[in-house]
Scaffold this motif. Structure first.
Motif, short mmCIF file in Angstrom:
data_model
loop_
_atom_site.label_atom_id
_atom_site.label_comp_id
_atom_site.label_asym_id
_atom_site.label_seq_id
_atom_site.Cartn_x
_atom_site.Cartn_y
_atom_site.Cartn_z
N ILE A 359 3.61 63.57 -14.47
CA ILE A 359 4.06 63.50 -15.95
C ILE A 359 3.78 62.16 -16.63
O ILE A 359 3.25 61.98 -17.75
N LEU A 360 3.84 61.08 -15.80
CA LEU A 360 3.33 59.62 -16.46
C LEU A 360 2.07 59.65 -16.90
O LEU A 360 1.65 59.00 -17.81
N SER A 361 1.15 60.54 -16.14
CA SER A 361 -0.33 60.57 -16.53
C SER A 361 -0.58 61.06 -17.81
O SER A 361 -1.73 60.87 -18.75
N ASN A 362 0.28 61.63 -18.46
CA ASN A 362 0.27 62.65 -19.64
C ASN A 362 1.00 61.73 -20.77
O ASN A 362 0.79 62.20 -21.92
N LEU A 363 1.34 60.69 -20.51
CA LEU A 363 2.29 59.82 -21.43
C LEU A 363 1.31 59.12 -22.33
O LEU A 363 0.28 58.52 -21.92
N ASN A 364 1.41 59.20 -23.62
CA ASN A 364 0.43 58.60 -24.72
C ASN A 364 0.63 57.13 -24.44
O ASN A 364 1.66 56.50 -24.92
N PRO A 365 -0.36 56.36 -24.16
CA PRO A 365 -0.16 54.68 -24.08
C PRO A 365 -0.21 54.09 -25.52
O PRO A 365 0.34 52.77 -25.44
N ASP A 366 -0.49 54.71 -26.67
CA ASP A 366 -0.16 54.05 -27.88
C ASP A 366 1.25 54.08 -28.07
O ASP A 366 1.68 53.07 -28.81
N LEU A 367 2.35 54.60 -27.53
CA LEU A 367 3.42 54.55 -27.75
C LEU A 367 3.89 53.04 -27.08
O LEU A 367 4.83 52.45 -27.70
N TYR A 368 3.45 52.67 -26.00
CA TYR A 368 3.62 51.44 -25.45
C TYR A 368 3.05 50.24 -26.15
O TYR A 368 3.56 49.18 -26.29
N GLU A 369 1.94 50.37 -26.59
CA GLU A 369 1.33 49.37 -27.52
C GLU A 369 2.12 49.17 -28.77
O GLU A 369 2.10 48.06 -29.04
N ALA A 370 2.47 50.24 -29.45
CA ALA A 370 3.43 50.07 -30.53
C ALA A 370 4.63 49.34 -30.51
O ALA A 370 5.20 48.49 -31.11
N ALA A 371 5.28 49.70 -28.97
CA ALA A 371 6.51 49.08 -28.80
C ALA A 371 6.38 47.58 -28.48
O ALA A 371 7.05 46.71 -28.76
N ARG A 372 5.33 47.30 -27.82
CA ARG A 372 4.91 45.90 -27.53
C ARG A 372 4.69 45.02 -28.80
O ARG A 372 5.13 43.89 -28.68
N ILE A 373 4.01 45.62 -29.57
CA ILE A 373 3.71 44.93 -30.96
C ILE A 373 5.17 44.73 -31.88
O ILE A 373 5.28 43.57 -32.31
N ASP A 374 6.38 45.72 -31.57
CA ASP A 374 7.34 45.33 -32.10
C ASP A 374 8.29 44.60 -31.30
O ASP A 374 9.37 44.41 -31.66
N GLY A 375 7.88 44.17 -30.18
CA GLY A 375 8.52 43.14 -29.61
C GLY A 375 9.64 43.67 -28.63
O GLY A 375 10.73 43.08 -27.82
N ALA A 376 9.32 44.78 -28.13
CA ALA A 376 10.19 45.58 -27.20
C ALA A 376 9.97 45.08 -25.76
O ALA A 376 8.79 45.08 -25.50
#
Length: 482
Positions: A359-376
């Motif tokens: 399941i994790l292999s299908n997760l969009n990595p762009d979501l994590y990139e956007a979260a890191r940019i927002d400081g999450a």
């Protein structure tokens, strides 16, 4: 971060919906009774409409209502009419010879008690119950075939009324393998399900409302219907009632904790192995699978030996100057429960890990990139992105794991089987309901009590599973990730 906002507060809202659902149970039950009342109130009009429909039905349809196959014979469908007529005659013959008596015996369960001293064999109540149940199932099939016979007569009459010729038997047979192939293909599986699944289940339910077990089995006496007597005994304040509630509470705690431990343990290993800095991922992913590939009972027996009084763990404790520990003894309540949780985790975490990895292999990595940019932080990313996505995809599997853990017979049967603790009725403080059921039914021959426990297990497990699934995003918002 707009995508992450979708999941904000998902866990708390799910808990609130579950609480609201349980609060609405009384009003829901009231609504059901209101619907039943409205149905009975409108029943006379429905009956009169049915009577008008029967009165205005064509003669072939009326004939098929009275005698199976007669409507087909009137419409010159000779072979089909004879087949229906043979089914009717076969059912009537069965009822005349054995079926009617079997239905009567189902309610009486015999009148002649056995007496070995006088050589009187007597009636076998259990066989009578089984044959009676089978007679009711055969009657249900006959009613279904009779209704199909009426529909066939009506369909043929309407077909001919439109100016067509009467369908031949060959044409009707070909339509069974073409237009109605789904019906033809499902006949044998449905019959098999009724004979090998439905019949034993109905028989087990019937046993729960009798006194079959204990002295009745030992003396060979006739079985009697006792209504809800077994359920009253389970919910009583006596030793059996207190044992039931103790085991039920422990069973729920075991199922919830085991499911959470196995699920999050597998997810944690999957997340750890998903990191880029981890080397040799194939090896580390294959290592837990080896434990999963070994047959479960072998693993359980191995752990039982390890934690036994003369096992290797106590050997090393005594070698270091300590005193041996009774990990699985009669007074080792929580140590045995803890070992059960750990052993079950050893057996179940690898499957959860494999599923979470896919399941994790299908997760969009762009979501994590956007979260890191927002400081999450990493925890916020896990809570708002990873966990909702994995839970959404694995709720059915999670429910299946809960059901499996709730009815996990093997763990404590192999680790601690045969122990009876004080304050329990033929059970130990680590037994689950399924273990207690087995002990009562197989070892002690309390069949009726065991059947009652089976019904309670089914009700609890099905209600909890359906409630969680219906309230989960996997059911209510299945198009969220499309």
């Amino acid at each position: 971060m707009e995508n992450t906002e979708i999941y904000r507060g998902k866990s708390s809202s799910l808990i609130k919906r579950l609480i609201k659902w349980f609060k609405n149970i009384p009003s829901g039950v009231g609504a059901v009774f209101k619907r039943i009342g409205r149905w009975f109130y409108s029943r006379p009009s429905a009956v009169s409409a049915w009577a008008r429909g029967v009165k205005s039905a064509p003669k072939p349809v009326k004939a098929s209502m009275c005698l199976m196959g007669l409507g087909q014979l009137m419409q010159k469908q000779i072979i089909k009419g004879i087949l229906f007529l043979l089914i009717f005659l076969g059912y009537v013959t069965y009822m005349a010879l054995t079926g009617g008596k079997a239905m009567y015996n189902f309610f009486s369960l015999g009148v002649v008690p056995p007496n070995p001293w006088l050589g009187i064999k007597g009636d076998n109540s259990v066989i009578m119950m089984l044959l009676g149940t089978l007679a009711f199932i055969i009657t249900g099939f006959f009613i279904a075939v009779h209704l199909a016979n009426i529909r066939d007569a009506k369909r043929t009459f309407e077909y001919v009324s439109r100016g067509n010729e009467v369908p031949t038997f060959k044409k009707s047979l070909s339509s069974m393998f073409d237009k109605y192939f789904y019906v033809t293909a499902l006949v044998l599986p449905v019959v098999g399900v009724f004979v090998f699944n439905i019949l034993p289940i109905i028989f087990m339910v019937c046993i729960a409302f009798t006194d079959y077990g204990g002295n009745v089995v030992l003396t060979g006496s006739l079985v009697s219907w006792i209504g809800f007597g077994n359920f009253k005994q389970l919910f009583s304040t006596g030793l059996m009632g207190s044992t039931f509630f103790k085991i039920l509470g422990w069973n729920l705690l075991w199922a919830v904790m085991s499911t959470a431990l196995n699920y999050f343990g597998g997810l944690g290993i999957a997340l750890l192995l998903n990191k880029k800095i981890v080397k040799g991922k194939k090896f580390w992913r294959a290592f837990p699978v080896l434990a999963f590939a070994v047959p479960g009972f072998i693993t359980l027996l191995a752990f039982k030996f390890m934690f036994s009084n003369q096992g290797p763990i106590n050997y090393y404790i005594e070698s270091l100057g300590g005193t041996g520990v009774l990990f699985l003894g009669i007074d080792s309540k929580w140590s045995a429960r803890l070992i059960g949780w750990l052993v079950n985790a050893w057996l179940s975490i690898p499957s959860s890990m494999l599923l979470a990895t896919g399941i994790l292999s299908n997760l969009n990595p762009d979501l994590y990139e956007a979260a890191r940019i927002d400081g999450a932080s990493a925890w916020v990313q896990f809570k708002k992105i990873t966990l909702p996505f994995v839970v959404f995809a694995t709720v059915p599997m999670l429910i299946g794991q809960f059901m499996g853990n709730f009815n996990n017979f093997g763990v404590f049967y192999f680790l601690r089987g045969g122990i009876i603790c004080d304050g329990y009725f033929l059970a130990s403080d680590t037994d689950l309901l399924i273990n207690w059921l087995y002990s009562l039914s197989i070892d002690q021959q309390y069949y009726s009590i065991g059947a009652a426990i089976s019904i309670i297990i089914f009700i609890i497990a099905s209600v909890l599973s359906l409630a969680v699934y219906v309230k989960s995003p996997s059911y209510s918002k299945e198009d969220m990730y499309r």
